[in-house]
Design an enzyme around this catalytic site. Structure first.
Site, mmCIF file in Angstrom:
data_model
loop_
_atom_site.group_PDB
_atom_site.id
_atom_site.type_symbol
_atom_site.label_atom_id
_atom_site.label_comp_id
_atom_site.label_asym_id
_atom_site.label_seq_id
_atom_site.Cartn_x
_atom_site.Cartn_y
_atom_site.Cartn_z
ATOM 1 N N CYS A 30 0.826 13.934 -15.449
ATOM 2 C CA CYS A 30 -0.817 15.201 -16.190
ATOM 3 C C CYS A 30 -1.777 15.342 -16.458
ATOM 4 O O CYS A 30 -2.789 14.489 -16.447
ATOM 5 C CB CYS A 30 0.251 15.279 -17.754
ATOM 6 S SG CYS A 30 -0.810 16.992 -18.858
ATOM 7 N N GLN B 166 0.780 -1.221 0.065
ATOM 8 C CA GLN B 166 0.021 -0.237 0.122
ATOM 9 C C GLN B 166 1.238 1.006 -0.157
ATOM 10 O O GLN B 166 -0.045 2.238 -0.027
ATOM 11 C CB GLN B 166 -1.461 -0.186 1.131
ATOM 12 C CG GLN B 166 -2.220 -0.814 1.517
ATOM 13 C CD GLN B 166 -2.556 -0.957 2.201
ATOM 14 O OE1 GLN B 166 -4.030 -0.699 2.725
ATOM 15 N NE2 GLN B 166 -1.718 -1.796 3.905
ATOM 16 N N HIS C 134 -1.264 1.070 -4.659
ATOM 17 C CA HIS C 134 -1.993 2.640 -4.186
ATOM 18 C C HIS C 134 -0.706 3.659 -5.370
ATOM 19 O O HIS C 134 -0.628 4.986 -4.837
ATOM 20 C CB HIS C 134 -1.248 3.260 -2.742
ATOM 21 C CG HIS C 134 -2.777 2.421 -1.826
ATOM 22 N ND1 HIS C 134 -2.681 2.041 -0.165
ATOM 23 C CD2 HIS C 134 -4.124 1.430 -2.145
ATOM 24 C CE1 HIS C 134 -3.753 2.364 0.170
ATOM 25 N NE2 HIS C 134 -4.843 1.167 -1.565
HETATM 26 N N1 APR Z 1 7.134 -2.840 12.247
HETATM 27 C C1 APR Z 1 5.560 -2.936 11.921
HETATM 28 N N2 APR Z 1 4.378 -2.213 12.332
HETATM 29 C C2 APR Z 1 3.985 -1.349 12.408
HETATM 30 C C3 APR Z 1 5.033 -0.759 12.280
HETATM 31 C C4 APR Z 1 6.647 -1.094 12.210
HETATM 32 N N3 APR Z 1 8.123 -1.246 13.024
HETATM 33 N N4 APR Z 1 5.198 0.473 13.543
HETATM 34 C C5 APR Z 1 4.431 1.004 13.580
HETATM 35 N N5 APR Z 1 3.306 -0.173 12.407
HETATM 36 C C6 APR Z 1 2.164 -0.468 12.160
HETATM 37 C C7 APR Z 1 1.502 0.748 13.132
HETATM 38 O O1 APR Z 1 0.919 -0.219 14.763
HETATM 39 C C8 APR Z 1 -0.060 0.634 12.353
HETATM 40 O O2 APR Z 1 -0.765 -0.094 12.543
HETATM 41 O O3 APR Z 1 1.370 0.412 11.050
HETATM 42 C C9 APR Z 1 0.187 0.598 10.567
HETATM 43 C C10 APR Z 1 0.183 1.409 10.060
HETATM 44 O O4 APR Z 1 -1.256 1.564 9.885
HETATM 45 P P1 APR Z 1 -1.708 2.979 9.717
HETATM 46 O O5 APR Z 1 -0.644 4.841 9.926
HETATM 47 O O6 APR Z 1 -2.659 3.506 8.948
HETATM 48 O O7 APR Z 1 -1.254 2.777 7.129
HETATM 49 P P2 APR Z 1 -1.546 1.587 6.641
HETATM 50 O O8 APR Z 1 -1.848 0.733 6.962
HETATM 51 O O9 APR Z 1 -0.475 1.703 5.066
HETATM 52 O O10 APR Z 1 -2.631 2.783 5.610
HETATM 53 C C11 APR Z 1 -3.228 2.416 4.219
HETATM 54 O O11 APR Z 1 -4.423 4.368 4.170
HETATM 55 O O12 APR Z 1 -4.166 6.871 4.244
HETATM 56 C C12 APR Z 1 -4.838 5.288 3.517
HETATM 57 O O13 APR Z 1 -3.678 5.364 1.032
HETATM 58 C C13 APR Z 1 -2.583 5.028 2.178
HETATM 59 O O14 APR Z 1 -1.861 3.024 2.125
HETATM 60 C C14 APR Z 1 -2.587 4.280 2.973
HETATM 61 C C15 APR Z 1 -3.450 3.210 3.533
#
Ligand code: APR
Length: 255
Positions: free
Chosen positions: A137, A111, A129
């Site tokens: 463009c 993602q 994503h």
């Molecule tokens: N190792 C593993 N996991 C981790 C670490 C780490 N060192 N640090 C943080 N995390 C976890 C957090 O606990 C959290 O559950 O990574 C996760 C990140 O979650 P989000 O911030 O929600 O990111 P993500 O799941 O990729 O979001 C999905 O949402 O905003 C949209 O398009 C955007 O691709 C993104 C999608």
């Protein structure tokens, strides 16, 4: 059946990986957290505090304030260029090589838009994503990879059509994922036998649904996340560790 909290699931996960015909990995922002890149729903550094990514990562935000949105993405793009793949990215690339060398398949669905998996050496990467390092463009749909320095103006005008602007070639909320990425993901979910969900809060679909489908199919499902998520109680093994700490242990066990 979930692993008991006090036994180390590594040996049984390594065993499942060693026997797997296809391993499928879904990653989220958490795997890049140890490279210094902010996640979407976790603690954010000063610059992100002012802006809620959920508010800026939309076509409406770009329509309303293209300068703000392109400045924010240009900043994130350059943060990505300055970041380095961490031990988690590197271990995943090593595991892919080990799995493919024994004739099995390895599919990485991310993602993330930062390209750190590619820079760590992962080969079969599918960016669900899109990528922040490709800009498109708005008038012709043609794409380019901007140079490392900041854009000279915001919003950046398109070099392909004077009426067009450049926007990041990422999937915004409300936009469709690329059909090809979806096809690969759906195919992998149907044929894979070991699934990893790494560094994702598992709240954004369709990625969040991929592991759910794997759980329904009865494959070995592994979550790697220091925090609980909606799938933690349903996967075979839920590992409360950082990706950069645990994945090198799996790579060593498979080597
Ligand atoms: N190792 C593993 N996991 C981790 C670490 C780490 N060192 N640090 C943080 N995390 C976890 C957090 O606990 C959290 O559950 O990574 C996760 C990140 O979650 P989000 O911030 O929600 O990111 P993500 O799941 O990729 O979001 C999905 O949402 O905003 C949209 O398009 C955007 O691709 C993104 C999608």
């Amino acid at each position: 059946m979930r692993s008991t909290m006090n036994s180390d699931p590594l040996p049984s996960i390594a065993n499942a990986c060693a026997r797997a015909r296809q391993i499928v990995v879904v990653t989220g922002a958490g795997i890049s957290a140890e490279s210094g890149l902010s996640t979407f729903r976790g603690p954010r550094d000063a610059l992100w505090e002012k802006y809620d990514p959920m508010q800026l990562a939309t076509p409406e935000a770009f329509e309303r304030d293209p300068e703000l949105v392109t400045r924010w993405y240009d900043w994130r793009r350059r943060e990505g260029l300055n970041a380095r793949p961490n031990a988690g990215h590197v271990a995943l690339a090593a595991i892919e090589r080990i799995v493919m060398n024994r004739g099995a398949r390895f599919t990485l669905l991310t993602q993330n838009v930062d390209r750190l998996h590619h820079r760590a050496g992962s080969r079969n990467v599918h960016e669900l994503h899109g990528s922040i390092h490709v800009w498109r463009c708005t008038s012709t749909g043609r794409e380019l990879e901007p140079p490392a320095h900041p854009f000279a103006e915001f919003p950046p005008r398109s070099p392909f059509d004077p009426r067009g602007l450049l926007r990041p070639a990422v999937v915004w909320f409300g936009e469709a994922l690329s059909p090809s990425a979806l096809d690969v993901a759906r195919g992998a979910m149907e044929t894979g036998d070991v699934f990893f969900s790494i560094g994702t809060s598992s709240v954004v679909f369709p990625a969040a649904g991929f592991v759910e489908h794997a759980i329904q199919r009865g494959g070995t499902t592994v979550e790697l996340n220091p925090n609980e998520t909606p799938i933690s109680g349903r996967v075979t093994h839920s590992i409360r560790e950082a990706a950069g700490a645990w994945l090198p242990r799996l790579a060593s066990a498979l080597a």
